[in-house]
Design an enzyme around this catalytic site. Sequence first.
Site: not given
Length: 395
Positions: A34, A133, A115
């Site tokens: 991520e 996102d 996020y």
Amino acid sequence: MHPPAPELLDWYDRHRRSLPWRGERDPYRIWLSEVMLQQTTVAAVGPRYARFLARFPDVAALAAAPWEAVAAEWAGLGYYARARNLHAAARAVAARGGFPDTESGLRALPGIGAYTSAAVAAIAFDRPTVPVDGNVERVAARLFDIRDPLPAARSRLASLARAFMEQPAARARPGDFAQALFDLGATICTPRRPACALCPWRGHCAAQAAGVQDSLPVKAPKPVRGLRQGMHFLLRDGGGRLLLRHRPPQGLLGGMPEIPGTPWREGEAWSEAEALPHAPPLAAEWRLLPGVARHGFTHLELEMRLLSARLAASPPAPEGFFWLAEEEARRALPSAMGRLLALESLAAAITAPASAPIAAPLAGGAPAVALRAVPARGRPRGAAGTGLPKRRTKS
DNA sequence: GACTCGTGGTT
DNA sequence: TAACCAAGAGT
């Protein structure tokens, strides 16, 4: 009214992308993917993800590593605050004996925002949350025909996206639902020319019903990028090693190695005489190379000129500097600095007698090779890229 | 909310 | 070729 989650999940089960981190449940690996994927394409991350894991297989290995090793591994990926925060977060996680397993716990770690905390919580820990996102914003803007421009519309789009978790089917598979939204945005609901005919949610999309899907989401215009000037000093010792230093820990390319130079200022290019006081404190015969290296950052454009020298001996590096073998330096330096090494190669090609045929001055006075070989953002820039007069093909 | 913060691929 | 874009975060 929200479209039904089962239709997206069924589509995902049939059409999901195969990615290196897909199916992974280890929070370290999910977290790493991520962070790498923040503002970075899947194509760019793929090989770097595997390489990073080979070097730092678990959070303990990353926590134990020196910063220089982490920086070298991240070199070329950009947004180097990610690497600094990754390192700091790894040490925090190692100290507390493992990853937090809640969204808010993750959110407290450096480099993990709204996020990433939601993404790791959903994918690694099955927490019922929707990471929002750019993909999810775009999908939501189209599903609900939200025409307010980004970034102002961000909170509204996030609320709409999070409401998907009210559906039991989504709550049952939060990680899959999140990644289904990513895949939908990446392969069907693309920024330009979305493939609505293939969309599992066609028939539930307000933008498509209105025929405005191609123009959503609306984005606010971006500010123009300023142009800055720098002069850098490329010094080799008797063994061919390069003299480098580390940039300040915060700010542009923070904490990364660099080829020493002047500050990057707006306005006039540096003259040799003006730049010389900024040279590293070693006696050398500096030679100004022809041409300019250009590099575009998100918010500014940079033009760098280059003074180069080579020492006969190999003295110890001055305070605040260090020597690094050329091959190692090419790996450890950020791409912006790589432009300077490319410029040096170009200058050698121009001036070397062996390349005389292609270096012969043309009508406009510029060597042809110079017009092709200095890249800016990966491409030739003509006179703007070389600082040399542009060849005039006519009159 | 407005800035800062990289890079490489796509169009 | 210049603009746009990408699984954003920190200040």
